[in-house]
Design a protein around this motif. Structure first.
Motif, PDB file in Angstrom:
ATOM      1  N   GLU A   1      38.060 -29.552  72.084  1.00 34.32           N
ATOM      2  CA  GLU A   1      37.751 -29.267  73.486  1.00 34.32           C
ATOM      3  C   GLU A   1      36.242 -29.240  73.722  1.00 34.32           C
ATOM      4  O   GLU A   1      35.746 -29.730  74.746  1.00 34.32           O
ATOM      5  N   LEU A   2      35.488 -28.677  72.794  1.00 31.84           N
ATOM      6  CA  LEU A   2      34.033 -28.712  72.895  1.00 31.84           C
ATOM      7  C   LEU A   2      33.536 -30.141  72.929  1.00 31.84           C
ATOM      8  O   LEU A   2      32.646 -30.480  73.727  1.00 31.84           O
ATOM      9  N   PHE A   3      34.098 -31.002  72.097  1.00 37.21           N
ATOM     10  CA  PHE A   3      33.702 -32.412  72.085  1.00 37.21           C
ATOM     11  C   PHE A   3      33.923 -33.051  73.459  1.00 37.21           C
ATOM     12  O   PHE A   3      33.085 -33.790  73.960  1.00 37.21           O
ATOM     13  N   ARG A   4      35.062 -32.741  74.062  1.00 37.27           N
ATOM     14  CA  ARG A   4      35.354 -33.322  75.384  1.00 37.27           C
ATOM     15  C   ARG A   4      34.307 -32.911  76.422  1.00 37.27           C
ATOM     16  O   ARG A   4      33.818 -33.727  77.194  1.00 37.27           O
ATOM     17  N   TYR A   5      33.972 -31.630  76.416  1.00 40.76           N
ATOM     18  CA  TYR A   5      33.042 -31.148  77.431  1.00 40.76           C
ATOM     19  C   TYR A   5      31.597 -31.521  77.099  1.00 40.76           C
ATOM     20  O   TYR A   5      30.799 -31.790  78.004  1.00 40.76           O
ATOM     21  N   GLU A   6      31.239 -31.524  75.829  1.00 41.42           N
ATOM     22  CA  GLU A   6      29.860 -31.766  75.442  1.00 41.42           C
ATOM     23  C   GLU A   6      29.530 -33.248  75.402  1.00 41.42           C
ATOM     24  O   GLU A   6      28.364 -33.629  75.584  1.00 41.42           O
ATOM     25  N   ARG A   7      30.528 -34.103  75.180  1.00 42.43           N
ATOM     26  CA  ARG A   7      30.258 -35.527  75.014  1.00 42.43           C
ATOM     27  C   ARG A   7      31.073 -36.415  75.953  1.00 42.43           C
ATOM     28  O   ARG A   7      30.517 -37.281  76.632  1.00 42.43           O
ATOM     29  N   THR A   8      32.378 -36.220  75.997  1.00 40.13           N
ATOM     30  CA  THR A   8      33.227 -37.153  76.738  1.00 40.13           C
ATOM     31  C   THR A   8      32.975 -37.106  78.234  1.00 40.13           C
ATOM     32  O   THR A   8      32.966 -38.153  78.901  1.00 40.13           O
ATOM     33  N   LEU A   9      32.782 -35.918  78.790  1.00 38.45           N
ATOM     34  CA  LEU A   9      32.485 -35.848  80.223  1.00 38.45           C
ATOM     35  C   LEU A   9      31.253 -36.677  80.564  1.00 38.45           C
ATOM     36  O   LEU A   9      31.235 -37.404  81.565  1.00 38.45           O
ATOM     37  N   LEU A  10      30.233 -36.580  79.732  1.00 43.96           N
ATOM     38  CA  LEU A  10      28.983 -37.292  79.983  1.00 43.96           C
ATOM     39  C   LEU A  10      29.202 -38.797  79.971  1.00 43.96           C
ATOM     40  O   LEU A  10      28.778 -39.511  80.890  1.00 43.96           O
ATOM     41  N   HIS A  11      29.883 -39.291  78.943  1.00 47.04           N
ATOM     42  CA  HIS A  11      29.969 -40.737  78.753  1.00 47.04           C
ATOM     43  C   HIS A  11      31.110 -41.390  79.515  1.00 47.04           C
ATOM     44  O   HIS A  11      30.985 -42.547  79.928  1.00 47.04           O
ATOM     45  N   SER A  12      32.201 -40.663  79.714  1.00 50.31           N
ATOM     46  CA  SER A  12      33.341 -41.262  80.397  1.00 50.31           C
ATOM     47  C   SER A  12      33.323 -41.050  81.904  1.00 50.31           C
ATOM     48  O   SER A  12      34.031 -41.761  82.630  1.00 50.31           O
ATOM     49  N   TRP A  13      32.517 -40.083  82.380  1.00 45.36           N
ATOM     50  CA  TRP A  13      32.550 -39.765  83.802  1.00 45.36           C
ATOM     51  C   TRP A  13      31.171 -39.724  84.460  1.00 45.36           C
ATOM     52  O   TRP A  13      30.963 -40.374  85.482  1.00 45.36           O
ATOM     53  N   VAL A  14      30.223 -38.984  83.879  1.00 51.02           N
ATOM     54  CA  VAL A  14      28.912 -38.866  84.534  1.00 51.02           C
ATOM     55  C   VAL A  14      28.181 -40.198  84.533  1.00 51.02           C
ATOM     56  O   VAL A  14      27.732 -40.671  85.590  1.00 51.02           O
ATOM     57  N   HIS A  15      28.024 -40.809  83.373  1.00 51.32           N
ATOM     58  CA  HIS A  15      27.291 -42.077  83.314  1.00 51.32           C
ATOM     59  C   HIS A  15      27.960 -43.178  84.144  1.00 51.32           C
ATOM     60  O   HIS A  15      27.268 -43.881  84.905  1.00 51.32           O
ATOM     61  N   PRO A  16      29.286 -43.373  84.053  1.00 51.81           N
ATOM     62  CA  PRO A  16      29.894 -44.390  84.924  1.00 51.81           C
ATOM     63  C   PRO A  16      29.701 -44.109  86.407  1.00 51.81           C
ATOM     64  O   PRO A  16      29.500 -45.050  87.197  1.00 51.81           O
ATOM     65  N   TYR A  17      29.757 -42.834  86.797  1.00 48.45           N
ATOM     66  CA  TYR A  17      29.519 -42.526  88.212  1.00 48.45           C
ATOM     67  C   TYR A  17      28.096 -42.909  88.616  1.00 48.45           C
ATOM     68  O   TYR A  17      27.887 -43.577  89.646  1.00 48.45           O
TER      69      TYR A  17
ATOM     70  N   VAL B   1      19.258 -41.171  69.414  1.00 49.42           N
ATOM     71  CA  VAL B   1      19.790 -40.143  70.298  1.00 49.42           C
ATOM     72  C   VAL B   1      21.291 -40.000  70.108  1.00 49.42           C
ATOM     73  O   VAL B   1      22.029 -40.996  70.151  1.00 49.42           O
ATOM     74  N   GLY B   2      21.749 -38.770  69.897  1.00 54.19           N
ATOM     75  CA  GLY B   2      23.171 -38.504  69.804  1.00 54.19           C
ATOM     76  C   GLY B   2      23.853 -38.634  71.152  1.00 54.19           C
ATOM     77  O   GLY B   2      23.205 -38.801  72.194  1.00 54.19           O
ATOM     78  N   ASN B   3      25.178 -38.540  71.153  1.00 54.08           N
ATOM     79  CA  ASN B   3      25.932 -38.759  72.391  1.00 54.08           C
ATOM     80  C   ASN B   3      26.368 -37.459  73.051  1.00 54.08           C
ATOM     81  O   ASN B   3      27.381 -37.390  73.727  1.00 54.08           O
ATOM     82  N   ASP B   4      25.579 -36.407  72.870  1.00 53.51           N
ATOM     83  CA  ASP B   4      25.916 -35.108  73.443  1.00 53.51           C
ATOM     84  C   ASP B   4      24.984 -34.763  74.597  1.00 53.51           C
ATOM     85  O   ASP B   4      23.928 -35.381  74.781  1.00 53.51           O
ATOM     86  N   ILE B   5      25.352 -33.754  75.361  1.00 52.04           N
ATOM     87  CA  ILE B   5      24.578 -33.348  76.530  1.00 52.04           C
ATOM     88  C   ILE B   5      23.162 -32.931  76.135  1.00 52.04           C
ATOM     89  O   ILE B   5      22.185 -33.356  76.758  1.00 52.04           O
ATOM     90  N   THR B   6      23.027 -32.103  75.107  1.00 53.05           N
ATOM     91  CA  THR B   6      21.719 -31.546  74.757  1.00 53.05           C
ATOM     92  C   THR B   6      20.715 -32.643  74.430  1.00 53.05           C
ATOM     93  O   THR B   6      19.572 -32.616  74.907  1.00 53.05           O
ATOM     94  N   SER B   7      21.120 -33.622  73.622  1.00 53.72           N
ATOM     95  CA  SER B   7      20.180 -34.677  73.243  1.00 53.72           C
ATOM     96  C   SER B   7      19.759 -35.502  74.452  1.00 53.72           C
ATOM     97  O   SER B   7      18.588 -35.868  74.591  1.00 53.72           O
ATOM     98  N   HIS B   8      20.693 -35.782  75.365  1.00 56.42           N
ATOM     99  CA  HIS B   8      20.347 -36.558  76.565  1.00 56.42           C
ATOM    100  C   HIS B   8      19.403 -35.763  77.468  1.00 56.42           C
ATOM    101  O   HIS B   8      18.479 -36.339  78.064  1.00 56.42           O
ATOM    102  N   LEU B   9      19.623 -34.457  77.579  1.00 60.40           N
ATOM    103  CA  LEU B   9      18.725 -33.644  78.393  1.00 60.40           C
ATOM    104  C   LEU B   9      17.316 -33.631  77.810  1.00 60.40           C
ATOM    105  O   LEU B   9      16.323 -33.747  78.542  1.00 60.40           O
TER     106      LEU B   9
END
Length: 303
Positions: free
Chosen positions: A48-64, A5-13
């Motif tokens: 910027e796409l990388f930040r929204y597609e990947r970093t938000l998920l791993h640095s903020w959503v998952h830790p929350y 699984v990649g580290n982007d939103i689409t693959s996790h969904l």
């Protein structure tokens, strides 16, 4: 079966949507999370796409999510949440190198005999591919879920390429993995109309249900028959696309095509990982809105 699984939103969904059906069918999924680094020379829009597609998920959503007392039932889960909620039914790993001989030996010891790549950007080598062959010389039970209609749209960001070309539809292709990029035989394909009033990322995530269906059908066939029927790709029709360059991004802008829309990304994440109207949904939405309202660098730095 193993999911790479990649580290982007689409693959996790997609994998999150598939997981409940896989467990209900009595299978043991080995969910192997992989990571892609941002390109050092990528254009600002792609960073910027990388930040929204990947970093938000791993640095903020998952830790929350992982800070909560227990996983939220009825929503998609973080990797840690999957491991906690399904600890007797699923195996969760972070894999730095999918071609590591020790990792392949682990798959063999665990008798994991079917594999699926979902936007994993590592290149699969012969030893790993051969591990998934039922018998020497037989096609491997190893498939890649590619976001793009093959063989015309091989490569990366193919939904953006499709929109640049003015296509009326785009889709996902499930194809066998070989040592060439996106070139294995086609197992199945799904398409849907493109909406030019929505961003590239939204068009892709809108098709996550159909993409999950391709995986589930292939899992069912592998479990029932131990094989897939596929058709070879026609090299004469093949087109391969690398990352978007400055001229491509300028053309997207001229045509009014957005790579992503920040508010839509936030709503997608909140809707997927929390229950509507719950305290968690309001809290997560507030966190993401606050982070993305700061300077871009802040998106990747939890506080």
């Amino acid at each position: 079966m193993a999911f790479f699984v990649g580290n982007d939103i689409t693959s996790h969904l997609i994998v999150g949507q598939v997981l409940s059906d896989v467990l209900r069918a009595g299978h043991t999924p080995y969910i192997c999370y992989t990571h892609q680094q941002p390109g050092a020379r990528a254009e600002p829009e792609l960073r910027e796409l990388f930040r929204y597609e990947r970093t938000l998920l791993h640095s903020w959503v998952h830790p929350y999510l992982d800070s909560l007392p227990a996983p939220l039932h009825g929503t998609l889960l973080s990797p840690a949440g999957i491991a906690k909620l399904h600890r007797d039914k699923a195996v969760v790993r972070v894999v730095e190198d999918v071609n590591d001989p020790a990792f392949i030996a682990y798959l063999a010891a665990e008798d994991v005999r079917a594999g699926f790549s979902v936007r994993c950007y590592q290149k699969f080598r012969a030893p790993l591919i051969n591990h998934f062959r039922p018998e020497p010389g037989e096609p491997a039970l190893f498939a890649n879920l590619h976001p793009g209609i093959l063989p015309r749209y091989r490569g990366v960001l193919t939904f953006a390429r499709s929109m640049l070309q003015g296509e009326t539809e785009a889709g996902f292709t499930l194809h066998r993995v070989n040592e060439d990029w996106d070139a294995g035989g086609i197992v199945s394909l799904s398409t849907a109309p493109l909406r030019y009033d929505r961003s590239v990322l939204e068009n892709m995530t809108d098709q996550r249900g159909q993409a999950a269906g391709l995986l589930l059908d292939a899992i069912e066939q592998a479990a029932a028959h131990g094989r897939w029927t596929d058709r070879p790709q026609d090299p004469a029709e093949a087109g391969y696309y690398s990352h978007l360059r400055r001229a491509d991004l300028d053309e997207l802008h001229r045509k009014g095509i957005e790579l992503f829309r920040p508010r839509a990304v936030i709503e997608l994440l909140v809707d997927a990982f929390t229950r509507a109207g719950s305290p968690e949904s309001f809290e997560l939405r507030g966190i993401l809105a606050g982070i993305t309202s700061r300077r871009p660098e802040a998106v990747g730095t939890p506080v």
